[in-house]
Enzyme design. Structure first.
Site, mmCIF file in Angstrom:
data_model
loop_
_atom_site.group_PDB
_atom_site.id
_atom_site.type_symbol
_atom_site.label_atom_id
_atom_site.label_comp_id
_atom_site.label_asym_id
_atom_site.label_seq_id
_atom_site.Cartn_x
_atom_site.Cartn_y
_atom_site.Cartn_z
ATOM 1 N N SER A 187 -19.417 -89.295 6.547
ATOM 2 C CA SER A 187 -20.773 -89.561 7.009
ATOM 3 C C SER A 187 -21.629 -90.328 6.011
ATOM 4 O O SER A 187 -22.594 -90.980 6.395
ATOM 5 C CB SER A 187 -21.465 -88.252 7.376
ATOM 6 N N HIS A 215 -18.636 -88.639 13.406
ATOM 7 C CA HIS A 215 -19.017 -90.055 13.329
ATOM 8 C C HIS A 215 -17.927 -90.976 13.890
ATOM 9 O O HIS A 215 -18.055 -92.196 13.804
ATOM 10 C CB HIS A 215 -19.349 -90.440 11.882
ATOM 11 N N LYS A 246 -24.753 -87.501 17.835
ATOM 12 C CA LYS A 246 -24.735 -88.873 17.308
ATOM 13 C C LYS A 246 -24.527 -89.839 18.484
ATOM 14 O O LYS A 246 -25.469 -90.050 19.233
ATOM 15 C CB LYS A 246 -23.688 -88.954 16.215
HETATM 16 N N1 PMP Z 1 -19.847 -82.916 10.856
HETATM 17 C C1 PMP Z 1 -20.315 -84.060 10.358
HETATM 18 C C2 PMP Z 1 -19.369 -84.981 9.657
HETATM 19 C C3 PMP Z 1 -21.663 -84.382 10.488
HETATM 20 O O1 PMP Z 1 -22.135 -85.527 9.961
HETATM 21 C C4 PMP Z 1 -22.522 -83.488 11.171
HETATM 22 C C5 PMP Z 1 -23.999 -83.795 11.379
HETATM 23 N N2 PMP Z 1 -24.618 -84.523 10.409
HETATM 24 C C6 PMP Z 1 -21.992 -82.292 11.665
HETATM 25 C C7 PMP Z 1 -20.656 -82.042 11.501
HETATM 26 C C8 PMP Z 1 -22.870 -81.285 12.337
HETATM 27 O O2 PMP Z 1 -23.195 -81.698 13.617
HETATM 28 P P1 PMP Z 1 -24.507 -81.233 14.386
HETATM 29 O O3 PMP Z 1 -25.604 -82.174 14.042
HETATM 30 O O4 PMP Z 1 -24.090 -81.334 15.821
HETATM 31 O O5 PMP Z 1 -24.786 -79.836 14.002
#
Ligand code: PMP
Length: 434
Positions: A187, A215, A246
């Site tokens: 990310s 992502h 996302k």
């Molecule tokens: N895994 C990754 C790689 C993320 O970037 C994120 C959110 N930033 C999440 C899990 C968590 O997802 P959520 O926003 O749906 O809680």
């Protein structure tokens, strides 16, 4: 009570945000007044948004918005309970069936957030004698899942397959079950997991594979099915986790895999069982996004056209963009305060992006995380590029070979960047592992 044993004393003396605010550099919690996705209005001014995860721009797609409204009319605004008990809708189950099919998996379970999907799946699957092998750059929700799991976690260097093999060779025999866990698309750095090698090592050392595709969903693969599909390795990845926060324009998460494994998680994961279900409008949003990505390929095409333009232009300017091969394109800055100052100037110049500082990255490795969308116009992107070029020079990041060498050194040491990726960046499987 003396102050030293008051639980709250640390809160009263915690002044990091106050100091950053006093310096006029606090970049967080900017309140958005209105948005069309690719730009936002804050403090009365329109700014190009290059700091979101709305890769396909579907938050404002007509069909998606209509579906969300209709779901409210059909089911109301909330489920007021866990899916386990009173909050399970036909719409949740239909989404799970369709998503499993799209991902090429037998079964799928929808959670209320991606965070819960990681936390609940990992902590329920890993027993006392089991082990998780976890990439050091994995998302915080994986870290939380590992912490909650009663088995051990062994970390390996970010996307470093020699290091993964080293830890497997030296520790695997101590445990019963083993799971290799990694983000499909990281990310912060925007690089893609070396999944072919992970799968090989998993086979060699008897491990299961779990990919967090937060992502990757909507971004990689022929229709946006994600990292496993991008590499043609869907059958080799045992569990695919992802989020709807996302590309799928809402909130919620999922875990997909073999029916028995998903059913086990359904009945064991506390983060699934003991929290309220994803609300109807969210379920309908995601289901419609799933239809849109299959019926309107132009969003994926535009996303990669825009990402490619930005990656090539930023690399040409001289920014170090780490190993990014996706629409997440970080700009390496180095110092935290400089990253805050840079973000502030960007904001004042009409561009909204976010800094990434400790502890999300190691000390001295601050980034500006930029990310691009299908719905950005040429004008949006050109505005962002002009501002980034001007500020890059103003901050001594561009046109300064000494500084660039220093940043390349940081990239090598902390992000495993061997050299600037060749400009072959594309959606097709043209990546460093091909
Ligand atoms: N895994 C990754 C790689 C993320 O970037 C994120 C959110 N930033 C999440 C899990 C968590 O997802 P959520 O926003 O749906 O809680």
């Amino acid at each position: 009570m003396t102050t030293s044993n008051d639980l709250f004393s640390k809160c009263y003396s915690y002044d990091v945000p106050t100091q950053i605010k006093a310096a006029g550099l606090y970049p967080f919690f900017k309140a958005i007044e209105s948005t069309c996705g690719s730009s936002v209005v804050t403090e009365g001014k329109r700014r190009v948004m290059i700091g979101s995860n709305n890769y396909l721009g579907l938050t404002h797609h007509e069909r998606v918005r209509e579906a969300a409204k209709q779901a409210i009319d059909q089911y109301g605004t909330g489920c007021t309970g866990s899916r386990f008990l009173n909050g399970n809708l036909v719409a949740h189950e239909e989404l799970e069936t369709q998503l499993a099919k799209f991902l090429g998996k037998e079964s799928c379970l929808v959670f209320s957030t991606g965070f819960f999907a990681n936390q609940g799946s990992l902590s329920s699957l890993i027993g006392r004698s089991d082990v998780i092998y976890s990439d050091r750059e994995n998302h915080a929700s994986i870290v939380e899942g590992c912490r909650l799991a009663i088995g051990d976690t062994v970390k390996f260097k970010h996307n470093d397959m020699e290091d993964l093999e080293r830890v497997l060779r030296t520790t695997r025999s101590k445990y019963e079950g083993a799971l290799i866990v990694a983000d499909g698309v990281f990310s912060m750095s925007g690089d893609i997991l070396n999944l072919p090698e992970v799968v090989k090592l998993a086979k060699k050392y008897g491990c299961r594979v779990y990919v967090d595709d937060a992502h990757g969903l909507g971004v990689l693969g022929p229709q946006g099915q994600g990292t496993a599909a991008h590499f043609g390795l869907t059958d080799e990845v045992d569990l695919i986790m992802g989020t709807f926060s996302k590309s799928f324009a809402s909130i919620g998460g999922y875990i997909a895999g073999k029916a028995e494994v998903v059913d086990y998680i359904r009945h064991k994961a506390r983060a699934f069982m003991f929290t309220a279900a994803l609300p109807p409008a969210g379920v309908a949003t995601v289901t419609e996004c799933l239809h849109v990505v299959q019926e309107e390929p132009e969003h994926l095409t535009n996303l990669w056209k825009n990402a490619r333009k930005m990656k090539l232009a930023l690399n040409d300017m001289g920014y170090n963009t780490l190993n990014s091969q996706t629409p997440i394109i970080p700009l390496l800055i180095g110092d935290d305060m400089q990253a805050f100052a840079f973000t502030k100037k960007l904001y004042e110049s009409g561009v909204f992006a976010t800094p990434v500082v400790r502890p999300a990255v190691p000390e001295g490795c601050a980034l500006i995380r930029t990310s691009y969308m299908a719905s950005h116009s040429e004008e949006d992107l050109n505005t962002a590029l002009a501002v980034l070029e001007k500020l890059g020079h103003e901050f001594g990041i561009l046109g300064n070979s000494e500084r660039q060498e220093q940043l390349d050194g940081i990239a090598k040491t902390h992000f495993g960047q061997k050299s600037q990726p060749a400009p072959t960046f594309d959606r097709e499987p043209v990546h460093q592992y091909a």
